[in-house]
Design an enzyme around this catalytic site. Structure first.
Site, mmCIF file in Angstrom:
data_model
loop_
_atom_site.group_PDB
_atom_site.id
_atom_site.type_symbol
_atom_site.label_atom_id
_atom_site.label_comp_id
_atom_site.label_asym_id
_atom_site.label_seq_id
_atom_site.Cartn_x
_atom_site.Cartn_y
_atom_site.Cartn_z
ATOM 1 N N LYS A 1 -2.591 -10.108 -3.189
ATOM 2 C CA LYS A 1 -1.252 -10.020 -4.284
ATOM 3 C C LYS A 1 -0.170 -10.571 -3.605
ATOM 4 C CE LYS A 1 1.357 -6.416 -1.947
ATOM 5 N NZ LYS A 1 0.883 -6.715 -0.799
ATOM 6 N N LYS B 1 -10.749 -10.605 3.107
ATOM 7 C CA LYS B 1 -9.827 -9.442 2.548
ATOM 8 C C LYS B 1 -10.474 -8.247 2.892
ATOM 9 C CE LYS B 1 -6.475 -8.390 0.020
ATOM 10 N NZ LYS B 1 -5.432 -8.575 0.639
ATOM 11 N N GLY C 1 0.607 -1.252 -0.044
ATOM 12 C CA GLY C 1 0.071 -0.016 0.115
ATOM 13 C C GLY C 1 0.692 1.325 0.082
ATOM 14 N N ASN C 2 2.051 1.152 0.628
ATOM 15 C CA ASN C 2 2.663 2.554 0.692
ATOM 16 C C ASN C 2 3.464 2.909 -0.338
ATOM 17 O OD1 ASN C 2 4.450 0.651 1.211
ATOM 18 N ND2 ASN C 2 5.888 1.739 2.730
ATOM 19 N N LYS D 1 2.106 -12.730 3.539
ATOM 20 C CA LYS D 1 3.548 -12.673 3.040
ATOM 21 C C LYS D 1 4.333 -13.684 3.438
ATOM 22 C CE LYS D 1 3.116 -7.479 3.245
ATOM 23 N NZ LYS D 1 2.151 -7.201 2.491
#
Ligand code: ADP
Ligand code: CP
Length: 311
Positions: A211, A128, A12-13, A273
């Site tokens: 993702k 999600k 996101g960042n 992740k």
């Protein structure tokens, strides 16, 4: 020697939360990507879409509240729109950075569809979070309209949608061809447009694929040397946020599995992740994942920082 292949998953960042922030964020992201391209790596760039797909879906739902359900814009179409909207900003930022450095390199964005299993249990258990953060009251109002919401890692409430596992990236050969032709390829944005295969016809389903999960699948199918997950922390920690927090530089798959069992990684943020990294390591010899900050990507690949997950 053959160029090393890296799949970079942008968090996101790297994108910001709105139209203005995105323009600024992708300029910085492009510098990091072009730095790596200049080092001779073949690069495939994937990205998230949580805030963006929520914004698009809300706009579509509010276009005409009286539209029949069959005429409403479905979620996979909003995922496709988010791929285009984020892809074009990233592509143009990278193009400009290549121009600024006088580099003769190409960059392409590939809309990509990802097959999921219609029977995936995730359809029964939405997990999600997407869109903007809401108060508990706003979330209750949404729930009353039949829209599922959840608290997201202490940051507020968000709409929550199904997130099935990615099974097959339909545009894999196109991605491979462009990468081998020297393009920086932006693809599998927002996890890919989720589809099921109905006798050869690809039909969109209401979901947003993670993702990191699709990046792991892409990295293993493309035979990448490195999966690089760029996020908001320089390293992964155990006892995260507690007094006895310990940053990790190196994590074997075996250790990672132990920490997963101890619930060291938050669901919906660090856990996918680590799971994506474990699957990539197990998919072939020498496959490593680096988790670090966007601005530390080059240092991380050089072994100076970040957390590396490997067999
Ligand atoms: N064990 C952990 N170690 C490091 N960060 C963690 C851990 N558990 C949860 N996190 C959080 O996970 C966040 C990254 O997840 P998220 O914000 O969903 O990623 P993305 O960058 O893909 O949008 C970090 O910023 C951190 O706050
Ligand atoms: N699709 C997806 O994983 O988006 P986020 O990374 O923004 O949650």
């Amino acid at each position: 020697m053959e160029n090393k292949k890296i799949v970079i998953a942008l968090g996101g960042n790297a994108l910001g939360n709105d139209v203005e922030e995105q323009k600024e964020a992708v300029a910085k992201t492009a510098e990091v990507i072009v730095d790596l391209a200049q080092q001779g790596y073949h690069l495939i760039v994937t990205h998230g879409n949580g805030p963006q797909v929520g914004m698009i879906q809300t706009a579509m739902d509010n276009f005409d509240k009286d539209l029949a359900a069959s005429k409403k814009v479905p979620l996979p179409t909003s995922v496709a729109m988010s791929q285009g909207y984020i892809g074009i900003d990233l592509q143009n930022a990278i193009k400009y950075e290549l121009y600024r450095r006088d580099l003769d390199m190409k960059v392409s964005t590939i809309l990509s569809q990802v097959e999921v299993d219609e029977q995936d249990e995730a359809f029964e258990h939405p997990s999600k979070p997407i869109g903007r953060f809401m108060t508990e009251e706003e979330a209750k109002e949404k729930e009353a309209e039949g829209i599922r919401c959840m608290e997201d890692a202490g940051r507020g409430y968000r709409v929550v949608v199904a997130s099935p596992m990615p099974k097959r990236i339909r545009e894999l050969e196109t991605i491979r061809t462009l990468m081998n032709a020297g393009h920086i390829v932006i693809t599998c944005g927002g996890g890919g447009i989720p589809v099921i295969n109905k006798g050869g016809k690809l039909v969109g389903v209401s979901a947003v694929i993670d993702k990191d999960n699709v990046s792991s699948l892409l990295a293993s199918k493309i035979g990448a040397d490195y999966l690089v997950i760029l996020t908001a922390v320089e390293k992964v920690a155990i006892n995260f946020g507690k007094e006895n927090q310990e940053w990790l530089s190196d994590l074997t798959v075996e250790q990672a599995k132990e920490y997963i069992a101890q619930e060291q990684f938050a669901k919906g943020s660090m856990l996918p992740k680590i799971e994506a990294a474990v699957r990539f390591a197990e998919s072939g010899e020498g496959r490593r994942t680096l988790i670090t900050l966007l601005e530390k990507a080059a240092d991380g690949i050089a072994g100076k920082t970040g957390t590396v997950i490997h067999m």
